[in-house]
Design a protein around this motif. Structure first.
Motif, PDB file in Angstrom:
ATOM      1  N   UNK A 166       0.830  -1.227   0.000  1.00 43.92           N
ATOM      2  CA  UNK A 166       0.000   0.000   0.000  1.00 43.92           C
ATOM      3  C   UNK A 166       0.859   1.270   0.000  1.00 43.92           C
ATOM      4  N   UNK A 167       2.164   1.115  -0.074  1.00 42.81           N
ATOM      5  CA  UNK A 167       3.058   2.283  -0.133  1.00 42.81           C
ATOM      6  C   UNK A 167       3.742   2.323  -1.498  1.00 42.81           C
ATOM      7  N   UNK A 168       3.566   3.457  -2.204  1.00 41.81           N
ATOM      8  CA  UNK A 168       4.191   3.617  -3.519  1.00 41.81           C
ATOM      9  C   UNK A 168       5.403   4.535  -3.402  1.00 41.81           C
ATOM     10  N   UNK A 169       6.306   4.508  -4.368  1.00 43.58           N
ATOM     11  CA  UNK A 169       7.432   5.453  -4.364  1.00 43.58           C
ATOM     12  C   UNK A 169       6.945   6.909  -4.326  1.00 43.58           C
ATOM     13  N   UNK A 170       5.838   7.209  -5.021  1.00 41.92           N
ATOM     14  CA  UNK A 170       5.314   8.577  -5.038  1.00 41.92           C
ATOM     15  C   UNK A 170       4.919   9.029  -3.629  1.00 41.92           C
ATOM     16  N   UNK A 171       4.371   8.110  -2.854  1.00 41.43           N
ATOM     17  CA  UNK A 171       3.915   8.478  -1.513  1.00 41.43           C
ATOM     18  C   UNK A 171       5.092   8.799  -0.593  1.00 41.43           C
ATOM     19  N   UNK A 172       6.267   8.308  -0.942  1.00 44.37           N
ATOM     20  CA  UNK A 172       7.444   8.542  -0.108  1.00 44.37           C
ATOM     21  C   UNK A 172       8.337   9.650  -0.682  1.00 44.37           C
ATOM     22  N   UNK A 173       7.771  10.484  -1.537  1.00 41.82           N
ATOM     23  CA  UNK A 173       8.544  11.572  -2.154  1.00 41.82           C
ATOM     24  C   UNK A 173       9.210  12.488  -1.135  1.00 41.82           C
ATOM     25  N   UNK A 174       8.574  12.633   0.030  1.00 39.90           N
ATOM     26  CA  UNK A 174       9.171  13.480   1.071  1.00 39.90           C
ATOM     27  C   UNK A 174      10.590  13.025   1.391  1.00 39.90           C
ATOM     28  N   UNK A 175      10.752  11.724   1.542  1.00 41.28           N
ATOM     29  CA  UNK A 175      12.047  11.209   1.994  1.00 41.28           C
ATOM     30  C   UNK A 175      13.107  11.288   0.899  1.00 41.28           C
ATOM     31  N   UNK A 176      12.681  11.110  -0.365  1.00 43.69           N
ATOM     32  CA  UNK A 176      13.619  11.286  -1.482  1.00 43.69           C
ATOM     33  C   UNK A 176      14.305  12.637  -1.393  1.00 43.69           C
ATOM     34  N   UNK A 178      14.545  14.661   1.173  1.00 39.30           N
ATOM     35  CA  UNK A 178      15.333  14.856   2.395  1.00 39.30           C
ATOM     36  C   UNK A 178      16.694  14.182   2.301  1.00 39.30           C
ATOM     37  N   UNK A 179      16.818  13.177   1.432  1.00 32.83           N
ATOM     38  CA  UNK A 179      18.119  12.510   1.288  1.00 32.83           C
ATOM     39  C   UNK A 179      19.206  13.486   0.856  1.00 32.83           C
TER      40      UNK A 179
END
Lengths: 247, 247
Positions: A166-176, A178-179
């Motif tokens: 239920x987690x997509x790469x788009x949903x984790x864009x915040x962390x991308x 912040x890297x």
């Protein structure tokens, strides 16, 4: 600690605090990354951490207001730009809301912070209060948890994508984002702290500031773990899986 | 005032405060623009007002830290960018220092604020304190003196260039920029105030906030007039014409 540390030894002492107290050591994080949380437990995490994200620009503006040097303010204000973005639909806070969107929370409900665990609110407010009340050096030092962020973010991205359908790469864009942002911010703050913590008392104060900030992050995970994992007792008023979210 | 004003009537009441209390009515300003001040009196003005300029980004960051809405913060942060610039040698504060440079003050001396009149410091600190302690609406309303800035700036540019051979157009670069920035800022703040002052009590608070801010500007000119014009009694510690400015 009763003798003055060299800048390198001070950095080592700061890193040691991270190795002992950063929230990547918390069982909730191990469970989050290891795929052992339910979708609702991941939702609780995203919902609560929204408030931390939302207050980061407030925290940074509070620090900005304490800086007398325009050159220093120019560098620090970039943090606010990163989180608020340059227009609607841009910025770190918006990217966090894309994550809560993807977890089916109405935005109104998230932004209202109605379902927040009180401990999340207290911990985040304590952070803002700390940077308002303590010395500018301590305020800057309290941001140094970002030294440890890239490792936890890499683990999180890999772990969550591998383990949760239920987690997509788009949903984790915040962390991308912040890297790349976190190391730049951490490098500046670490240099500032190494340069300005020029007495035993000042060095003790920056070490204590980083420990304080580790506590702020840790307490939020304690709250999530207690409410949604073990024993799983959300306090009255907090979000409960399955509840109606009329906005 | 005991009845709710329409937005247009509220704007008129705000403009009326400016017509009665804005510092363009102060005799010091008339003398400054009319060419009746000595070079040293102009220097005293530039030296003291530096502190006001230097604290404007601090004031705006204090307001930024109180805003919960990223869209609102994005607009307000532009004020900080305008004053701090985008690099060394840029921004409103730097342009003010070009004026004090042209009046032969060492930068170290100006930035140290050692020669400041205490009343300048008190008035400016009261402004920062006001935006920290009062409601966000009052904080925003206190910026509305910018509604009246274009008139005074036009008078100042024309008057000072015509009357003082020691003032060049380059030295007044600060005011050139403000001619376009101030109306943009004032338009936004005025719209915000008209939209959010929706009760008699709130309308009274914004009118009082603007009157307060007019007082802050007026008190600075009172201090300059007393110290450097009539009777001409600089308090102990303040800058005195001809004094040695070892930096």
């Amino acid at each position: 600690m009763t003798t003055l540390l060299s800048p390198a030894a001070l950095e080592a002492a700061l890193r040691d605090i991270g190795h002992r107290r950063y929230h990547n050591l918390h069982p909730f994080h191990a469970a989050l990354h290891g795929g052992r949380l339910s979708r609702d437990q991941v939702r609780a995490w995203a919902l609560n951490r929204y408030f931390y994200q939302a207050m980061i620009p407030v925290k940074d503006a509070t620090i900005l207001a304490r800086m007398q040097d325009p050159a220093l303010r120019r560098i620090w204000r970039q943090r606010i730009v990163d989180h608020d973005g340059t227009g609607d639909g841009d910025g770190g806070l918006e990217r966090w809301l894309k994550l809560t969107d993807s977890l089916d929370f109405p935005r109104d409900y998230v932004v209202s912070t109605r379902g927040l665990l009180p401990v999340t609110r207290y911990a985040v407010q304590a952070y803002v209060e700390f940077v308002r009340e303590r010395s500018l050096l301590e305020a800057i030092a309290s941001s140094l948890t970002e030294m440890f962020a890239p490792t936890i973010i890499s683990e999180r991205l890999a772990g969550m994508l591998a383990n949760y359908d239920f987690i997509s790469p788009q949903a984790l864009g915040y962390f991308d984002k912040r890297l790349s942002q976190a190391p730049r911010d951490a490098d500046f703050a670490l240099d500032y702290v190494k340069q300005h913590a020029t007495s035993v008392a000042l060095q003790q104060s920056v070490l204590a500031a980083l420990a304080f900030k580790c506590d702020v992050l840790w307490a939020q995970l304690d709250g999530l773990h207690h409410a949604y994992v073990t024993p799983g007792l959300p306090p009255p008023g907090a979000w409960i899986p399955g509840m109606e979210l009329a906005s």
